[in-house]
Motif scaffolding. Structure first.
Motif, PDB file in Angstrom:
ATOM      1  N   ILE A 226      35.719  46.112  22.658  1.00 15.26           N
ATOM      2  CA  ILE A 226      36.502  46.386  23.874  1.00 15.26           C
ATOM      3  C   ILE A 226      36.044  45.385  24.938  1.00 15.26           C
ATOM      4  N   SER A 227      36.996  44.601  25.452  1.00 18.67           N
ATOM      5  CA  SER A 227      36.612  43.555  26.411  1.00 18.67           C
ATOM      6  C   SER A 227      36.006  44.160  27.656  1.00 18.67           C
ATOM      7  N   THR A 228      34.981  43.499  28.200  1.00 20.70           N
ATOM      8  CA  THR A 228      34.449  43.928  29.487  1.00 20.70           C
ATOM      9  C   THR A 228      35.399  43.437  30.566  1.00 20.70           C
ATOM     10  N   PHE A 229      35.127  43.824  31.769  1.00 15.41           N
ATOM     11  CA  PHE A 229      36.013  43.514  32.870  1.00 15.41           C
ATOM     12  C   PHE A 229      35.898  42.039  33.244  1.00 15.41           C
ATOM     13  N   ARG A 230      34.670  41.641  33.519  1.00 16.48           N
ATOM     14  CA  ARG A 230      34.470  40.290  34.031  1.00 16.48           C
ATOM     15  C   ARG A 230      34.368  39.228  32.933  1.00 16.48           C
ATOM     16  N   ASP A 231      33.867  39.628  31.756  1.00 19.52           N
ATOM     17  CA  ASP A 231      33.798  38.639  30.670  1.00 19.52           C
ATOM     18  C   ASP A 231      35.213  38.382  30.125  1.00 19.52           C
ATOM     19  N   SER A 232      36.098  39.285  30.449  1.00 22.91           N
ATOM     20  CA  SER A 232      37.539  39.150  30.189  1.00 22.91           C
ATOM     21  C   SER A 232      37.928  38.820  28.745  1.00 22.91           C
ATOM     22  N   GLY A 233      39.166  38.472  28.567  1.00 24.63           N
ATOM     23  CA  GLY A 233      39.689  38.225  27.221  1.00 24.63           C
ATOM     24  C   GLY A 233      40.648  39.330  26.847  1.00 24.63           C
ATOM     25  N   GLY A 234      41.473  39.104  25.830  1.00 30.70           N
ATOM     26  CA  GLY A 234      42.376  40.129  25.326  1.00 30.70           C
ATOM     27  C   GLY A 234      43.321  40.637  26.392  1.00 30.70           C
ATOM     28  N   LEU A 235      43.466  41.948  26.418  1.00 32.80           N
ATOM     29  CA  LEU A 235      44.426  42.600  27.304  1.00 32.80           C
ATOM     30  C   LEU A 235      44.278  42.218  28.775  1.00 32.80           C
ATOM     31  N   TRP A 236      43.021  42.094  29.212  1.00 35.93           N
ATOM     32  CA  TRP A 236      42.797  41.847  30.639  1.00 35.93           C
ATOM     33  C   TRP A 236      43.439  40.547  31.094  1.00 35.93           C
ATOM     34  N   ASP A 237      43.539  39.559  30.176  1.00 30.08           N
ATOM     35  CA  ASP A 237      44.116  38.276  30.544  1.00 30.08           C
ATOM     36  C   ASP A 237      45.636  38.340  30.661  1.00 30.08           C
ATOM     37  N   GLU A 238      46.231  39.307  29.940  1.00 28.37           N
ATOM     38  CA  GLU A 238      47.689  39.397  29.947  1.00 28.37           C
ATOM     39  C   GLU A 238      48.230  40.040  31.213  1.00 28.37           C
ATOM     40  N   TYR A 239      47.369  40.784  31.900  1.00 25.28           N
ATOM     41  CA  TYR A 239      47.835  41.553  33.057  1.00 25.28           C
ATOM     42  C   TYR A 239      47.042  41.176  34.293  1.00 25.28           C
ATOM     43  N   ASP A 240      47.665  41.347  35.444  1.00 22.31           N
ATOM     44  CA  ASP A 240      46.961  41.150  36.703  1.00 22.31           C
ATOM     45  C   ASP A 240      46.302  42.491  37.063  1.00 22.31           C
ATOM     46  N   VAL A 241      44.979  42.520  36.903  1.00 29.52           N
ATOM     47  CA  VAL A 241      44.250  43.781  37.075  1.00 29.52           C
ATOM     48  C   VAL A 241      44.425  44.352  38.490  1.00 29.52           C
ATOM     49  N   SER A 242      44.568  43.436  39.475  1.00 34.64           N
ATOM     50  CA  SER A 242      44.728  43.937  40.848  1.00 34.64           C
ATOM     51  C   SER A 242      46.067  44.658  41.016  1.00 34.64           C
ATOM     52  N   VAL A 243      46.996  44.425  40.088  1.00 32.18           N
ATOM     53  CA  VAL A 243      48.279  45.134  40.141  1.00 32.18           C
ATOM     54  C   VAL A 243      48.230  46.406  39.304  1.00 32.18           C
ATOM     55  N   VAL A 244      47.770  46.294  38.045  1.00 31.14           N
ATOM     56  CA  VAL A 244      47.857  47.467  37.164  1.00 31.14           C
ATOM     57  C   VAL A 244      46.825  48.544  37.490  1.00 31.14           C
ATOM     58  N   CYS A 245      45.686  48.155  38.080  1.00 31.23           N
ATOM     59  CA  CYS A 245      44.638  49.157  38.341  1.00 31.23           C
ATOM     60  C   CYS A 245      44.534  49.497  39.818  1.00 31.23           C
ATOM     61  N   ASN A 246      45.602  49.240  40.547  1.00 33.03           N
ATOM     62  CA  ASN A 246      45.551  49.460  41.991  1.00 33.03           C
ATOM     63  C   ASN A 246      46.579  50.519  42.375  1.00 33.03           C
ATOM     64  N   TYR A 247      46.150  51.511  43.137  1.00 24.93           N
ATOM     65  CA  TYR A 247      47.022  52.647  43.418  1.00 24.93           C
ATOM     66  C   TYR A 247      48.298  52.224  44.160  1.00 24.93           C
ATOM     67  N   ASP A 248      48.144  51.407  45.198  1.00 23.88           N
ATOM     68  CA  ASP A 248      49.316  51.031  45.992  1.00 23.88           C
ATOM     69  C   ASP A 248      50.321  50.230  45.184  1.00 23.88           C
ATOM     70  N   SER A 249      49.807  49.239  44.422  1.00 19.92           N
ATOM     71  CA  SER A 249      50.780  48.433  43.667  1.00 19.92           C
ATOM     72  C   SER A 249      51.324  49.194  42.471  1.00 19.92           C
ATOM     73  N   MET A 250      50.590  50.219  42.016  1.00 19.69           N
ATOM     74  CA  MET A 250      51.127  51.024  40.910  1.00 19.69           C
ATOM     75  C   MET A 250      52.440  51.704  41.317  1.00 19.69           C
ATOM     76  N   GLN A 251      52.553  52.023  42.590  1.00 21.83           N
ATOM     77  CA  GLN A 251      53.788  52.662  43.055  1.00 21.83           C
ATOM     78  C   GLN A 251      54.986  51.724  42.834  1.00 21.83           C
ATOM     79  N   LYS A 252      54.744  50.418  43.034  1.00 20.94           N
ATOM     80  CA  LYS A 252      55.832  49.436  42.910  1.00 20.94           C
ATOM     81  C   LYS A 252      56.042  48.978  41.476  1.00 20.94           C
TER      82      LYS A 252
END
Ligand code: NAD
Ligand code: ZN
Length: 238
Positions: free
Chosen positions: A18-44
């Motif tokens: 399972i990729s770590t957050f900062r060492d990145s790779g895999g799924l984390w690279d495909e998505y903008d974490v500040s969008v998918v893991c952020n409450y405000d942007s999750m609304q949009k």
């Protein structure tokens, strides 16, 4: 209250694939974490957030606990009251390694659960590895409101931090495994304990290792026997 507190992060699950957050790779690279893991942007961008967590949940099905999860689960099962296991991870690898759900505190939520978005209801459902839609069309079984991943997003309160703060007050031996310390300030926490152990693969700019009594820069699976020995000696002084 437990005498030994074991706090883990993404690094303990890295050897399980399972990729770590900062060492990145895999799924984390495909998505903008500040969008998918952020409450405000999750609304949009709700669809993107749901898709991201659906993928991670489905990936989790084939992931196996590694030797570090197993050794810690074994210790916790031997010394239930004396050891507290607290993790920043949302995976279920400690549970797969044999810990009961009530024996692991997940500070940032749990991937195999959904929660009702209606805060008055707030009901939590175990959905295993299903997608959000596959579980009752993504609706609450009690009040029919929309569900969401039971994950603490950036910008949200983490209710379980209260438990962490309580545990650190009484802890005598503090053990940190696989966290960069960017989210949780382990430097301060290490100063509460009589003894402390830090295990990371490499030094982190957010951690001052001078605060720790023992520092192990190696893989968690290679460090865990030494950690376990120290915990057992600590709990069974001659
Ligand atoms: P992080 O990615 O910021 O840091 C990972 C740390 O683990 C680093 O210090 C690195 O040196 C260490 N590490 C890497 N491989 C290791 C190994 N084999 N053995 C020991 N240490 C190793 O992770 P974080 O501090 O946990 O913070 C990231 C946030 O992202 C957390 O909030 C967490 O909830 C979340 N996250 C969770 C998972 C998961 O549930 N498995 C995965 C990625 C991120
Ligand atoms: Zn509900």
């Amino acid at each position: 209250m437990a005498k030994v507190l074991i706090l883990s992060g993404a690094g303990i699950s890295a050897e399980s694939g399972i990729s770590t957050f900062r060492d990145s790779g895999g799924l984390w690279d495909e998505y903008d974490v500040s969008v998918v893991c952020n409450y405000d942007s999750m609304q949009k961008h709700e669809d993107v957030t749901i898709e991201f967590y659906d993928k991670r949940r489905s990936e989790l099905k084939s992931k196996e606990p590694n030797y570090a999860h197993k050794r810690i689960a074994e210790l916790k099962n031997m010394y239930k009251k004396e050891i507290a296991v607290i993790t920043q991870n949302v995976d279920n690898l400690f549970e797969k390694a044999g810990l009961k759900p009530e024996d692991v505190i997940h500070l940032h939520g749990f991937l195999t659960q959904l929660r009702c978005q209606d805060s008055y209801c707030g009901k939590v459902f175990d959905i295993g590895y299903k997608s959000q839609k596959e579980f009752n069309g993504g609706r609450c079984l009690t009040c029919n409101s929309k569900l969401r991943p039971n994950i603490v997003f950036f910008g949200e309160q983490a209710p379980m931090y209260e438990e962490l703060n309580k545990q650190i007050q009484d802890c005598e031996l503090f053990v940190v495994i696989g966290t960069s310390g960017n989210v949780i300030g382990v430097n301060t926490m290490a100063q509460f304990a009589t003894r402390s152990i830090l295990n990371n693969y490499e030094p982190s700019s957010a951690i001052n290792d001078a605060y720790f009594s023992k520092v192990l820069y190696k893989k968690a699976t290679e460090a865990v026997d030494e950690i376990a020995e120290e915990i057992e000696t600590f709990l069974n002084p001659r």
